[in-house]
Structures are given as C-alpha cells and as structure tokens.
Design a protein around this motif. Sequence first.
Motif, PDB file in Angstrom:
ATOM      1  N   THR A 248       0.787  -0.970  -0.091  1.00  0.00           N
ATOM      2  CA  THR A 248      -0.078  -0.039   0.036  1.00  0.00           C
ATOM      3  C   THR A 248       0.996   1.110  -0.241  1.00  0.00           C
ATOM      4  O   THR A 248       0.671   2.212  -0.601  1.00  0.00           O
ATOM      5  CB  THR A 248      -1.005   0.069   1.179  1.00  0.00           C
ATOM      6  N   LYS A 249       1.993   1.331   0.955  1.00  0.00           N
ATOM      7  CA  LYS A 249       2.568   2.429   0.930  1.00  0.00           C
ATOM      8  C   LYS A 249       3.460   2.799  -0.148  1.00  0.00           C
ATOM      9  O   LYS A 249       3.533   3.839  -0.653  1.00  0.00           O
ATOM     10  CB  LYS A 249       3.630   2.437   2.144  1.00  0.00           C
ATOM     11  N   GLU A 252       0.966   3.957  -3.207  1.00  0.00           N
ATOM     12  CA  GLU A 252       0.769   5.397  -2.800  1.00  0.00           C
ATOM     13  C   GLU A 252       1.705   6.484  -2.984  1.00  0.00           C
ATOM     14  O   GLU A 252       1.625   7.214  -3.693  1.00  0.00           O
ATOM     15  CB  GLU A 252       0.389   5.551  -1.221  1.00  0.00           C
ATOM     16  N   LYS A 253       3.124   6.017  -2.820  1.00  0.00           N
ATOM     17  CA  LYS A 253       4.189   6.960  -3.433  1.00  0.00           C
ATOM     18  C   LYS A 253       4.115   7.101  -4.887  1.00  0.00           C
ATOM     19  O   LYS A 253       4.311   8.254  -5.561  1.00  0.00           O
ATOM     20  CB  LYS A 253       5.246   6.214  -3.046  1.00  0.00           C
ATOM     21  N   GLN A 255       1.839   6.633  -7.033  1.00  0.00           N
ATOM     22  CA  GLN A 255       0.407   7.140  -7.424  1.00  0.00           C
ATOM     23  C   GLN A 255       0.659   8.699  -7.150  1.00  0.00           C
ATOM     24  O   GLN A 255       0.257   9.385  -7.917  1.00  0.00           O
ATOM     25  CB  GLN A 255      -0.680   6.639  -6.766  1.00  0.00           C
ATOM     26  N   HIS A 256       1.086   9.068  -6.039  1.00  0.00           N
ATOM     27  CA  HIS A 256       1.244  10.547  -5.742  1.00  0.00           C
ATOM     28  C   HIS A 256       2.210  11.190  -6.727  1.00  0.00           C
ATOM     29  O   HIS A 256       1.864  12.167  -7.561  1.00  0.00           O
ATOM     30  CB  HIS A 256       1.897  10.612  -4.266  1.00  0.00           C
ATOM     31  N   LYS A 295      -7.702   5.606  -7.621  1.00  0.00           N
ATOM     32  CA  LYS A 295      -6.843   5.096  -6.680  1.00  0.00           C
ATOM     33  C   LYS A 295      -6.214   6.345  -5.740  1.00  0.00           C
ATOM     34  O   LYS A 295      -5.623   6.115  -4.648  1.00  0.00           O
ATOM     35  CB  LYS A 295      -5.475   4.302  -7.132  1.00  0.00           C
ATOM     36  N   ILE A 296      -6.469   7.488  -6.202  1.00  0.00           N
ATOM     37  CA  ILE A 296      -5.692   8.605  -5.591  1.00  0.00           C
ATOM     38  C   ILE A 296      -6.688   9.176  -4.797  1.00  0.00           C
ATOM     39  O   ILE A 296      -7.954   9.502  -5.465  1.00  0.00           O
ATOM     40  CB  ILE A 296      -4.831   9.708  -6.570  1.00  0.00           C
TER      41      ILE A 296
END
Length: 696
Positions: A248-249, A252-253, A255-256, A295-296
């Motif tokens: 997940t982490k 997320e990085k 995607q960001h 997702k974001i």
Amino acid sequence: MTMNQRSTIDLEQGWDFMQNGITKLKNILEGLPEPQFSSEDYMMLYTTIYNMCTQKPPHDYSQQLYDKYKEAFQEYITTTVLPSLKEKHDEFMLRELVQRWSNHKIMVRWLSRFFHYLDRYFVARRSLPILREVGLSCFRDLVYVELSGKVKDAVISLIDQEREGEQIDRALLKNVLDIFVEIGMGQMEYYENDFEAALLNDTAAYYSRKASNWILDDSCPDYMLKAEECLKREKDRVAHYLHSSSETKLLEKVQHELLSVYATQLLEKEHSGCHALLRDDKVDDLSRMYRLFSKIPRGLEPVAQIFKQHVTAEGTALVKQAEDAASTKKAEKRDVIGLQEQVFVRKVIELHDKFMAYVNDCFLNHTLFHKALKEAFEVFCNKGVAGSSSAELLATFCDNILKKGGSEKLSDEAIEETLEKVVKLLAYISDKDLFAEFYRKKLARRLLFDKSANDEHERSILTKLKQQCGGQFTSKMEGMVTDLTLARENQASFEEYLSNSPNANPGIDLTVTVLTTGFWPSYKSFDLNLPAEMAAALLLFNASDRLSYQEIMTQLNLSDDDVIRLLHSLSCARYKILTKEPNTKTISPTDIFEFNSKFTDKMRRIKIPLPPVDEKKKVIEDVDKDRRYAIDASIVRIMKSRKVLGYQQLVMECVEQLGRMFKPDVKAIKKRIEDLITRDYLERDKENPNLFKYLA
C-alpha cells in the motif's frame, strides 16, 4: 553410580567439554571436513549442561553458562563472521550476509538445544530472554547494526537497476529483506525504519524524475499507459521480494508522484486530455483513466466534472440544433411542431444511451458519474425547444409512438424499450406535473378517438411512470384506460341487445362512451338544444335555407367558442357542407351560412373533424392552478407539524417537498403564504415579520 553419588563437574572442566562441541559445530558451518553430530554426542552435551545446572550451590553454574552461551556467539561473530562480511561489497556482501544469517540460525538452533535445560528452569524463573532471542540479538547487535546501512543501500541500488530494465537476482533480495523482518523477532520496526523508509523516499524521487519528463513529452493516454505499467511492476516487486505490508505504502508513493502531482496537467492536456478522450470515444483510455484516478484521494472528482461539462455541452448542442431547425421551418412556413421535435427527443435518448454506457463500462457505475450524468441532463433537458417545454415534447413523443399511424414504425420490443428510455429522461425534467397534464390530454384524445395502437403499451408505460413518479402521478390515467375498457364492454352488450331486439332500432350508428368525471381532463358542460334526430347544426337548415351566425348561436344555445369551431369545420375545412358569405377562411359574427346543395363525395360515410383547441395554453393554465393548490397544501402540512417556522426554512421545506413533481417558484410560494394569511391559516409573528405561526 546413583544421582547422589555423581562427582561434581567444575566450571572450567565442563566448559572445555562444551567448547569442543561448539568448535565442531563451527567447523560444520564453515564447511570443514567434520562428521555430523551423533545422537550420543548430542546427549552428552545436553547432559553436561543438565548436570552443571542441578549441582548444589555453590556448584550450580546456571548463570555462568547462560553468560558463556552468549559469549560463544559473540566470539564467533567477531573473529569469523564480521571479517568475512567486511571484505566483500555490493551483491557479494549480500550473498555472504544471507549465508552467514542462515548459518547463524542453525547455530542458534543447535546451541539452544544443548543448553535447553537453562530455558526450562533458569530463564523462566528469572524472567530472562530465552536462549533463541539471546542468540539472534547477538547477530543483530554485532552484525546487523554495523552493516544494515550498507545493506540497505546495496538493495535499493539493485531495485533501481531493475526499474531501469536490468535483470537482478530477485531471490537474493527476498532473502536479504527477510533478515530485516526476522531480526525484529515478531516486530516490523527494523524492516520499516532501516529499509522501507529509505525505499519509499528513493521510490518517490525516482518516479518524480520520470514523471517530470513524461508529462512534457507524452500524450495523456501514453502517460497513463506508462503509469499503469509502473504500478503493475511495483506490485510485482512486492510479490517477489518486498514484505507484503509495503504494498500500500509503495503504490501510494508511485500514485502520488505519477498521478496526484500531475493530475490537472494530465486531465487538461490540450489534444489528448479527458475532454479529447470523451470527444473521440476513447473507451479504453477512459477506463484506464478511471482505474488510475480512482486510486488517488479525490482523484475522480475532476474527471466527473469534465464528464459533466462534456455531456452538458453535447446536450446543449442538440438543443441549439433543434432550435435552428425549428426557426428555419418557421421561415419556410412549414409544420413547426412535430417531426423536428421528435428527432430532438430521439437524439437526446441516443445521447443518454451513449453516456450511460460510459458510466457503466468506463466508470464502473460509480455514483460520482451517475450524479454528473444526472446533473448534465437536468441542465439541457429543461431548456425546451422553439417555445415548447421538454415536458410537452416528451408527451408528444410518447403520443407519436402510442397512436395508430404515428411517425415511428417500431416493433413491440422497440416500443417497450423506447418508452422505458423516455421515462428515464422524465427523471431529469423538473416540471413532471406539466408532462402529466400534457400526457393526460393526449391520452384522452387517443382513447376517445380510438387512436391508441395497443392497450398493452398504454398500460405498460403507466406502470413505468408509476414506478418513477409514484401512484398519485398515474392514478387518473389508469382510471381513463379502465373507463375505456368498460365502455367497450358496454358498447358490445348494447350492440348485442340491439341485434336481439327487433323493436329497438335507433336508425343510426350510435357509440356511447361513459367516463368518470374525476379522471378525465376537465371540460365545459353546456345545455345544447338537442333535436329529435342527431347532427344538430345541419338540421337547422331543414327549416331555413339561409341562417346568420347569431341565429345559429341562439337556436343551438352554444357559446361563441363552440359555434366558431363548429361552423369552421362545416364551412372552412376539407368538406364544404355549408357555404358562407363572405367566403373567408375565418368565422366572424356577421357571417351568413347556406346549405351547400352541390356537395358530393365518393365516400358513403364521411367524418367531419372539429378543429383542435389551443391545448398548450389550457394545459399550462390548468397546471398553474393545480400548483397553487399543491403549494397551499404543502405549506399547511409543514406548518401543521412545525407550528412556528421562519420564512427561509418554510420555503426550503416546501421546495423540497414539491421537488419530485415540479420546481416551485419562490415568488409563487411567497404569494401563497400571503394568501393563506388572508384566509386565516397562518399569521405573522408580532415581533418578527419573518416568522409564521399556524392557526389551527
């Protein structure tokens, strides 16, 4: 010898024996030629420790052995393990580390078996760390603490090489990262603090560099393909060698950096952004956009916003197109209402089908997109075309489908499907009551003039309307259809009665339809002077050759409107039964009428239709009247339950209550409040004129 008589083992002697066993174990681990432990060897070592721990004080050496157990590891690590690691670098160091960790775990397993008696009694009584933990923490404190920084850098460097497309030894990375996890002995802090945090930072920096180039060079679809591929690969990395808790982490990085940072730029790219994808029907790219932006955080909101703008623009273009076509027709003096509006409704249905498919397929039925579609359609569906409201256009469209000889030649399935879609469109129309009134008027005409093509369809659309707008909406219409069914049965019985009774013969064809007053659109009642035979107006000319407008009006006892319509149908329409002076196309009170004796026609029977009344004006007046009652009822309902209420609150609740059927105008509500005050339903508060009280 019995237990009590055994000789005492002193510490040095006992430890020398243990030391031999430990050296044998080290040799095995180092790969030197050394026979494996036999069960005898194992038992001797175990028993020695047992004996040294169960001797009477001061010969109970439990504490000393516990310390020496730890020293054995420390000594081996310092003399053998660390030097062998420090002389190697990068991947070679990682391989050595994996090997050394594996050996270390074997050593811990064997030694903690030899010293097992300590674990059972001494450790438990003193609440000390168990032997396994002591063994593992030696490696942690001496090897891991020393090398974890270098290890982390080497691992991240390999991951970056892999990201750039190089082949790396994934199994090796998996084994190295397992060390970070296992060193925590059940806690994840070493993996998270000493490796994962740095990995996440490196990942962010890596993708930040990539994205800043891609956003300049790539089209939106190409960029999204790359982003999706990167996310897939990172997920794959987790599956192969990172700990699952990193997924997940890590994503997320990525995607960001790839999506959140560039969301606006990406969606609004001039020739390839979201608008362009919608315009060019790029279904796959839109699906990908949905997948990525869902997702974001709040990523879908701007996509839905652009979707709404696009649908609104497409719909508004249809309205303009229909307006232009209508004004061209006006200029050419052709049929203004009718075909063009039918085409417009048909196109709006097609537009709805198209974008509903987008909502279902590309945007996976997400509520944001349903809402966007609804709001967009509400904008242009309430615009109306060429002076006709959408409510009227939809009612006319239905009429055309449901009546005999309508312009739409459709199969039964197609009719059902189209009606379903019209009812869906009705959901977006704010004046549903206006639709109901127009629909009822047209339904009345279909039923009374036997123009309805199919009873099943008539009932079917009423069922659909009932589901969409509630039972009250359709109750009168259902009553009308039932009236007609009963009337047909009555007519059949009447005709059967006539055929069976030779004396009962009216001499003309007579059809009677009995209607229930409350169901049908309101009509005027008048006392017509009925003659003995039927066809009242023409019979007047049996007694006179010429009659003036005034004489006809007096003899028939009809109002102006009705006489004008009647005489128009007899003297200005297709069949000229009467001639009139002067010979104009309109009727005026000074006209004189004469029976046209020259009139003939090929047909034995002719139907003389009355000219239509201006229905639209009447419908709008009726609906306005009904709305006044509805607003009154709503205000009284609200005030009855609330007793005292402020003006703003009352208006708001009233709008909310009535919103399902029509959008009440705030001015109209204000007017009705004033009216209810004069009729003593409400009163204004003496202190605050914006506060109303209910008077029971």
